[in-house]
Write an enzyme that holds these catalytic residues in place. Sequence first.
Site, PDB file in Angstrom:
ATOM      1  N   HIS A  20      53.077  22.069 -24.865  1.00 45.76           N
ATOM      2  CA  HIS A  20      52.086  21.127 -25.508  1.00 45.76           C
ATOM      3  C   HIS A  20      51.267  20.224 -24.259  1.00 45.76           C
ATOM      4  CE1 HIS A  20      49.816  18.924 -28.381  1.00 45.76           C
ATOM      5  NE2 HIS A  20      50.212  17.799 -27.687  1.00 45.76           N
TER       6      HIS A  20
ATOM      7  N   HIS B 187      45.736  14.060 -26.418  1.00 50.99           N
ATOM      8  CA  HIS B 187      45.931  15.244 -26.463  1.00 50.99           C
ATOM      9  C   HIS B 187      45.375  15.665 -28.053  1.00 50.99           C
ATOM     10  CE1 HIS B 187      49.795  14.214 -28.705  1.00 50.99           C
ATOM     11  NE2 HIS B 187      49.557  12.990 -28.101  1.00 50.99           N
TER      12      HIS B 187
ATOM     13  N   CYS C 139      45.528  22.938 -27.733  1.00 49.31           N
ATOM     14  CA  CYS C 139      45.705  21.568 -26.896  1.00 49.31           C
ATOM     15  C   CYS C 139      45.484  22.133 -25.229  1.00 49.31           C
ATOM     16  CB  CYS C 139      47.348  21.198 -27.081  1.00 49.31           C
ATOM     17  SG  CYS C 139      48.411  22.430 -26.796  1.00 49.31           S
TER      18      CYS C 139
END
Length: 258
Positions: free
Chosen positions: A30, A42, A152
Amino acid sequence: MGLLSNRVDRNSLKPGDHIYSWRNAYIYAHHGIYIGDDKIIHFTRRGQEVGTGTVLDIILVSSGPARSQVPCPTCSPPEEGHGVVSSCLNCFLAGGILYRFEYAVSPALFIAKARGGTCTLAVSDPNDIVVHRANYLLNNGFGCYNVFKNNCEDFAIYCKTGLLVVDQGTIGQSGQAISIIGGPLAAVLSTPLRLVTTNIYGMAATAVGVYCASRYAADIGMRRDVVKVSVEDLTTRLAAGLLQVVEPLAPAFPTPAQ
């Protein structure tokens, strides 16, 4: 940060850094942008998502802050909406290890780091511009989440470079998405060798070579199907559904540092 490891200490972070943490036994990472004061912006799956229609939709569930029955005392409760959120560093890491994504790496270093989603040949813009893009997208969104085309890592790379892929029918900027596709592709392309040799080492070397070449050619720093787009223009086009016909604002083909 070592030669082949991007692991860093949180005390070394600077606003504008692109950071990431591996999830699900290193299957997927991530990514986000550190903006200072222990805060990360994010892109998550909280907004509307375009799924892959495969088992990946079940496996790749790491795109989000840590979920806990006890609310984090420093994070604002995320609102339902476009998926771009702000979290504290602890919630972003979700118990994982902190890594910093590298920009303007040499071709040799890029190939040496065989796992995608850790570095790029593209050059980063100044940190103040990076933080501005991240904050602007926090308020205005980054479109629909898609694990292969708009995830992401794509978000963080855009914040760092301002670069977007012109044709939204192709894969996005994400290095880890390219790795997911590139591995099976390399195996398929090396299969014809079985017709002329049974040497498993030769086939393996060919597969590795094809994989590395595909990663290198697909990196955002090498592609010619990318354009530089201002964050204000990006959100206007997203709202109007015009991203797929975006026109270049300026030549945007970065070259790796020598």
